[in-house]
Design a protein around this motif. Structure first.
Motif, PDB file in Angstrom:
ATOM      1  N   ALA A 187      10.692 -14.612  -5.207  1.00 44.94           N
ATOM      2  CA  ALA A 187      10.699 -13.272  -5.800  1.00 44.94           C
ATOM      3  C   ALA A 187       9.257 -12.835  -6.001  1.00 44.94           C
ATOM      4  N   ILE A 188       8.805 -11.882  -5.201  1.00 44.11           N
ATOM      5  CA  ILE A 188       7.427 -11.387  -5.277  1.00 44.11           C
ATOM      6  C   ILE A 188       7.464  -9.892  -5.582  1.00 44.11           C
ATOM      7  N   ASN A 189       7.312  -9.581  -6.860  1.00 47.02           N
ATOM      8  CA  ASN A 189       7.268  -8.182  -7.273  1.00 47.02           C
ATOM      9  C   ASN A 189       5.841  -7.667  -7.197  1.00 47.02           C
ATOM     10  N   GLY A 190       5.693  -6.360  -7.217  1.00 44.36           N
ATOM     11  CA  GLY A 190       4.364  -5.767  -7.149  1.00 44.36           C
ATOM     12  C   GLY A 190       4.236  -4.584  -8.078  1.00 44.36           C
ATOM     13  N   SER A 191       3.004  -4.290  -8.474  1.00 47.24           N
ATOM     14  CA  SER A 191       2.715  -3.086  -9.247  1.00 47.24           C
ATOM     15  C   SER A 191       1.467  -2.451  -8.661  1.00 47.24           C
ATOM     16  N   LEU A 192       1.528  -1.157  -8.369  1.00 50.09           N
ATOM     17  CA  LEU A 192       0.403  -0.449  -7.774  1.00 50.09           C
ATOM     18  C   LEU A 192      -0.203   0.511  -8.785  1.00 50.09           C
ATOM     19  N   SER A 193      -1.523   0.543  -8.816  1.00 47.19           N
ATOM     20  CA  SER A 193      -2.251   1.402  -9.743  1.00 47.19           C
ATOM     21  C   SER A 193      -2.604   2.723  -9.071  1.00 47.19           C
ATOM     22  N   PRO A 194      -2.195   3.869  -9.670  1.00 43.59           N
ATOM     23  CA  PRO A 194      -2.631   5.159  -9.124  1.00 43.59           C
ATOM     24  C   PRO A 194      -4.159   5.242  -9.107  1.00 43.59           C
ATOM     25  N   VAL A 195      -4.722   5.887  -8.097  1.00 38.32           N
ATOM     26  CA  VAL A 195      -6.171   6.009  -7.963  1.00 38.32           C
ATOM     27  C   VAL A 195      -6.743   6.723  -9.185  1.00 38.32           C
ATOM     28  N   LEU A 196      -7.871   6.238  -9.696  1.00 34.99           N
ATOM     29  CA  LEU A 196      -8.501   6.739 -10.911  1.00 34.99           C
ATOM     30  C   LEU A 196      -9.724   7.593 -10.591  1.00 34.99           C
TER      31      LEU A 196
ATOM     32  N   SER B   5       0.824  -1.202   0.000  1.00 30.91           N
ATOM     33  CA  SER B   5       0.000   0.000   0.000  1.00 30.91           C
ATOM     34  C   SER B   5       0.862   1.257   0.000  1.00 30.91           C
ATOM     35  N   LEU B   6       0.340   2.289  -0.655  1.00 27.89           N
ATOM     36  CA  LEU B   6       1.003   3.590  -0.737  1.00 27.89           C
ATOM     37  C   LEU B   6      -0.075   4.635  -0.982  1.00 27.89           C
ATOM     38  N   GLU B   7       0.068   5.797  -0.359  1.00 24.72           N
ATOM     39  CA  GLU B   7      -0.924   6.862  -0.505  1.00 24.72           C
ATOM     40  C   GLU B   7      -1.126   7.211  -1.981  1.00 24.72           C
ATOM     41  N   ASN B   8      -2.393   7.396  -2.370  1.00 15.56           N
ATOM     42  CA  ASN B   8      -2.817   7.747  -3.734  1.00 15.56           C
ATOM     43  C   ASN B   8      -2.683   6.585  -4.722  1.00 15.56           C
ATOM     44  N   TYR B   9      -2.470   5.370  -4.205  1.00 16.15           N
ATOM     45  CA  TYR B   9      -2.440   4.167  -5.031  1.00 16.15           C
ATOM     46  C   TYR B   9      -3.429   3.155  -4.446  1.00 16.15           C
ATOM     47  N   THR B  10      -3.963   2.290  -5.294  1.00 17.31           N
ATOM     48  CA  THR B  10      -4.842   1.218  -4.828  1.00 17.31           C
ATOM     49  C   THR B  10      -3.999   0.079  -4.263  1.00 17.31           C
ATOM     50  N   SER B  11      -4.315  -0.347  -3.069  1.00 17.25           N
ATOM     51  CA  SER B  11      -3.550  -1.424  -2.427  1.00 17.25           C
ATOM     52  C   SER B  11      -3.694  -2.722  -3.212  1.00 17.25           C
TER      53      SER B  11
END
Length: 360
Positions: free
Chosen positions: A220-229, A200-206
């Motif tokens: 190896a667990i990578n992640g990608s966070l989507s900015p809030v729409l 989780s990160l502010e202004n992104y969807t967890s």
């Protein structure tokens, strides 16, 4: 005691056409409610067995390790109310079979060098249930990875990584946590087992990811966070494994004004008749893993179809580990995976379609 037992079983209800196995089931339920001992309950069961009045079902399965190899000699036990009711061991091919009275049990599977496995199993009369088990190597393992923006591919620092026990556990107690550094990377040492990672990160969807940790190994667990729409915008994020190296996202359809469009790697943006953007390929990845991302606005009169195409000449979609997530606003509204048993076609059928702005 026998009179009380019979009376209590009668209070559970019988109709005029009740089968003898129903009598057995109710008598045993009554015995448990009366807190009869395990040995007394076994005596009751044997009495019904001697008269060939059965209420039994079977559970069978194969015990393997994560690599898919059979685990020989694993102990498989069935517990009811904390008491062991049945027990067997797996054969050389990892298979086991247990016959049990109809009820809901907790299966325990133990083998040297592996973490104990537990799961609920319902047994139904005259039915064989299949319960396969994958065991995890015991010990401590390492989980590390990099978290990036789904729209730019840039590393994200300060992402909070929370760990909970068990799969699909979004609300339970956090048992470990860390955060990404300036390069977007993190690392955690955990006991072998099954976990849910929240990023989780502010202004992104967890995001939430099921993680398997094995003793002595690194995951190896990578992640990608989507900015809030904004409310009328949708985002599709494709991720996958090391092979194939290149999977492509495709979004095709008809906008509300009747404009046809097809957004993919060689046509990254589409516009309607007024010049307003319909969809955009934000990020195109050709070197494995993703993310590959398309953002679009769903007009209430439009139709939008998304699918995945294997561009690489090698590898297969069913075995790629591909995952498609769909976001609207700050919510994850869809999560799709290709069928791993499907044929190895180049194209994965439509992951989702939207009609009148509602993904299905």
């Amino acid at each position: 005691t026998l009179a009380r037992l019979w009376y209590k079983s009668m209070s559970m209800g019988y109709d005029a056409n009740a089968e003898f196995y129903t009598v057995r089931r109710n008598v045993l339920k009554a015995a448990k409610k009366m807190n009869l001992s395990s040995s007394e309950i076994q005596i009751i069961k044997r009495a019904f067995d001697e008269e060939e009045i059965y209420d039994k079902g079977t559970v069978t399965g194969t015990v393997t390790n994560v690599e898919g190899n059979a685990v020989r000699g694993a102990e498989v036990s069935a517990y009811l109310g904390g008491e062991q009711i049945g027990q067997t061991t797996t054969g050389s091919d990892g298979t086991y079979t247990l016959e049990l009275d109809s009820d809901t049990y907790v299966l325990h599977v133990n083998a040297t060098g592996y973490v104990e496995y537990t799961a609920s199993q319902e047994i139904t009369r005259n039915t064989t249930s299949v319960h396969d088990v994958v065991l995890v190597k015991a010990g401590n393992g390492l989980v590390s990875g990099t978290v990036v923006s789904a729209t730019s591919g840039q590393a994200l620092s300060g992402v909070q990584v929370n760990v909970r026990s068990g799969y699909s556990n979004k609300d339970g107690m956090v048992i470990a946590n860390t955060s990404t550094d300036d390069s977007g990377t993190y690392s955690l040492e955990l006991e072998a087992g099954y976990y849910t990672f929240e990023m989780s990160l502010e202004n992104y969807t967890s995001s939430y990811t099921d993680v398997l940790v094995q003793g002595g190994e690194t995951a190896a667990i990578n992640g990608s966070l989507s900015p809030v729409l904004s409310g009328d915008s949708y985002r599709v994020v494709l991720t996958w494994g090391s092979s194939p190296s290149d999977l492509d996202s495709h979004l095709a359809g008809t906008a509300g004004d009747g404009t046809s469009f097809h957004v993919y790697y060689s046509n990254k943006s589409a516009y309607d008749a007024s010049g307003a953007e319909i969809a955009n390929l934000d990020l195109d990845d050709t070197t494995s893993y993703g993310p590959e991302t398309i953002t679009f606005k769903a007009d209430t009169d439009g139709s939008y179809n998304y699918y995945v195409y294997r561009y690489s000449s090698s590898g297969s979609l069913p075995a790629s580990g591909a995952n498609v997530k769909v976001y609207n606003g700050d919510n994850l509204i869809g999560d799709y995976n290709p069928d791993p048993t499907a044929s190895a076609d180049n194209r994965h059928p439509n992951a989702f379609e939207t009609h009148h702005g509602s993904p299905t």
